[in-house]
Design an enzyme around this catalytic site. Structure first.
Site, mmCIF file in Angstrom:
data_model
loop_
_atom_site.group_PDB
_atom_site.id
_atom_site.type_symbol
_atom_site.label_atom_id
_atom_site.label_comp_id
_atom_site.label_asym_id
_atom_site.label_seq_id
_atom_site.Cartn_x
_atom_site.Cartn_y
_atom_site.Cartn_z
ATOM 1 N N VAL A 9 0.856 -1.182 0.000
ATOM 2 C CA VAL A 9 0.000 0.000 0.000
ATOM 3 C C VAL A 9 0.892 1.232 0.000
ATOM 4 O O VAL A 9 2.003 1.209 0.530
ATOM 5 C CB VAL A 9 -0.951 0.074 1.228
ATOM 6 C CG1 VAL A 9 -2.007 -1.002 1.159
ATOM 7 C CG2 VAL A 9 -0.177 0.000 2.526
ATOM 8 N N SER A 10 0.420 2.308 -0.610
ATOM 9 C CA SER A 10 1.139 3.574 -0.571
ATOM 10 C C SER A 10 0.896 4.252 0.768
ATOM 11 O O SER A 10 0.051 3.813 1.560
ATOM 12 C CB SER A 10 0.658 4.491 -1.697
ATOM 13 O OG SER A 10 -0.701 4.861 -1.471
ATOM 14 N N THR A 11 1.611 5.335 1.018
ATOM 15 C CA THR A 11 1.411 6.085 2.262
ATOM 16 C C THR A 11 -0.024 6.575 2.367
ATOM 17 O O THR A 11 -0.656 6.494 3.420
ATOM 18 C CB THR A 11 2.370 7.285 2.325
ATOM 19 O OG1 THR A 11 3.720 6.793 2.231
ATOM 20 C CG2 THR A 11 2.206 8.046 3.622
#
Length: 215
Positions: A9-11
């Site tokens: 997952v991205s930030t």
């Protein structure tokens, strides 16, 4: 034979979808169970942008380094693993050469095993890359719109301005220095000479005046 899971997952996604990693992990485990496999290890990239190539991500790099012939990698979606079509296809060829299977749940399973799977993989990789290009273009359009309305796009304020309540406000002292720099340059003074006059290094002077000329 080792069976590895890969999730990311991205930030932004991490902050707004707390269960995303767990959801991905459950999907991988369910697929492995259906195949009669046991997951050896799940590599988790938390807060890592999809714009970073797989081989340059901490866990992606560790996973690729740890695979050997006969191993299997499972990931839930194409965009969890790859940044663009080039990254995807180069990695696919490397995995095939090492006799490592890559199973993507959104593509129905093994994408290394047959021509049809690779065709679908190639098409969807290109589509994903095109979508990222469109997102980048939309971001650029938003920034242009904000700039045209005098709103601040973030980052360091350009020389000659201060950030006040989300907008750029002229800094009188810096504006005076900027005007002096522009006048000296118009008088064919060198960047080095201008820098000595205003107390800046030559590269900073060049950068500031280049930005000024582009506006």
């Amino acid at each position: 034979m080792n069976v590895f899971g890969y999730i990311r997952v991205s930030t932004f996604e991490q902050a707004n979808s707390g269960e995303s990693l767990e959801t991905q992990k459950r999907a991988i485990e369910g697929y492995a169970m259906m195949k009669g496999w046991t997951i050896t290890e799940t590599f988790t990239e938390a807060g890592v942008s999809g714009s970073v190539p797989l081989a340059e991500r901490p866990e992606g790099q560790r996973m690729l380094a740890g695979t050997t012939s006969g191993d299997i990698i499972i990931t839930p979606k194409l965009d969890r693993m790859f940044r663009n079509a080039t990254d995807a296809l180069v990695t696919l060829e490397e995995l095939k050469g090492s006799k490592v299977e890559l199973h993507m749940l959104d593509l129905g399973g093994d994408v290394c095993g047959n021509g049809i799977s690779k065709l679908v993989f190639t098409i969807l990789s290109a589509v994903a890359e095109n979508e990222r290009d469109r997102i980048r273009e939309r971001i650029r359009d938003v920034k242009r719109s904000m700039a045209s309305r005098g709103l601040y796009n973030g980052g360091k304020a350009p020389f000659g301005f201060d950030v006040v309540e989300g907008g750029l406000v002229p800094n009188e002292a810096q504006q005076a220095t900027l005007a002096r720099m522009v006048a000296m340059r118009a008088d064919n003074q060198s960047y080095n000479r201008i820098g000595q006059e205003v107390g800046m290094d030559m590269k900073t002077v060049s950068r500031i005046l280049a930005r000024q000329a582009s506006e």
